[in-house]
Enzyme design. Structure first.
Site, PDB file in Angstrom:
ATOM      1  N   TYR A   7      -5.963   2.166   6.609  1.00  0.00           N
ATOM      2  CA  TYR A   7      -5.755   3.170   7.648  1.00  0.00           C
ATOM      3  C   TYR A   7      -5.071   4.439   7.154  1.00  0.00           C
ATOM      4  CZ  TYR A   7      -1.354   0.667   7.301  1.00  0.00           C
ATOM      5  OH  TYR A   7      -0.221   0.059   6.817  1.00  0.00           O
ATOM      6  N   GLY A   8      -4.828   4.545   5.862  1.00  0.00           N
ATOM      7  CA  GLY A   8      -4.093   5.703   5.350  1.00  0.00           C
ATOM      8  C   GLY A   8      -4.618   6.185   4.025  1.00  0.00           C
ATOM      9  N   THR A   9      -3.772   6.150   3.021  1.00  0.00           N
ATOM     10  CA  THR A   9      -4.123   6.716   1.718  1.00  0.00           C
ATOM     11  C   THR A   9      -5.161   5.895   0.960  1.00  0.00           C
ATOM     12  OG1 THR A   9      -2.305   5.640   0.538  1.00  0.00           O
ATOM     13  CG2 THR A   9      -1.855   7.810   1.520  1.00  0.00           C
ATOM     14  N   LEU A  10      -5.531   4.713   1.469  1.00  0.00           N
ATOM     15  CA  LEU A  10      -6.592   3.904   0.845  1.00  0.00           C
ATOM     16  C   LEU A  10      -7.970   4.171   1.448  1.00  0.00           C
ATOM     17  CD1 LEU A  10      -4.621   0.582   0.494  1.00  0.00           C
ATOM     18  CD2 LEU A  10      -5.606   1.895  -1.391  1.00  0.00           C
ATOM     19  N   GLU A  75       1.000  -1.864  -2.345  1.00  0.00           N
ATOM     20  CA  GLU A  75       1.757  -1.983  -1.093  1.00  0.00           C
ATOM     21  C   GLU A  75       3.098  -2.699  -1.271  1.00  0.00           C
ATOM     22  OE1 GLU A  75       0.771  -0.211   1.160  1.00  0.00           O
ATOM     23  OE2 GLU A  75      -1.399  -0.092   1.142  1.00  0.00           O
TER      24      GLU A  75
END
Length: 133
Positions: A7-10, A75
């Site tokens: 949901y973000g930088t991935l 993570e």
């Protein structure tokens, strides 16, 4: 093959997608119940409470087994009961129940602001930061 909600930088095209890209077998849009938080250069997902919080938009990626260890490393997830930055949990899509898999969450907000609308891409595109470096 392992399903993971990102949901973000991935997300495809984002700054950390390169970490998982060699292991990605497929990508589909998705959304999970929760709150998206602005932790500066990256977001964090906190699951919905009893009253609900909306949907966090992202992607379901299917990855090869080797990719999960790379994600855990990024993570800072060291395993159940360890001192983790994020916890890895099993979750279902908020709109398509047949989609389920792993994602990384915080257990609490840690005082960070909520990203209204639940989309890191939209938030990042509003001058928050460049979409890639």
């Amino acid at each position: 093959m392992i399903p993971v909600f990102v949901y973000g930088t991935l997300l495809v095209g984002e700054v950390n997608h390169h970490v998982v890209a060699p292991y990605v077998l497929s990508v589909r849009p998705g959304a999970v119940p929760g709150m998206l938080l602005d932790a500066g250069d990256y977001p964090a997902l906190v699951l919905s409470g009893p009253s609900g919080c909306g949907l966090v938009k992202g992607e379901w990626i299917i990855i090869a087994q080797e990719g999960l260890g790379k994600l855990d490393e990024l993570e800072e997830y060291y395993g159940p009961g360890e001192r983790n930055e994020y916890e890895r949990i099993w979750i279902r899509d908020g709109l398509r129940e047949e989609r389920e898999g792993w994602t990384y969450v915080w257990r609490e907000t840690r005082g960070y602001p909520i990203i209204e609308g639940g989309s890191w891409r939209l938030h990042a595109g509003k001058g928050k930061r460049p979409l890639s470096t």
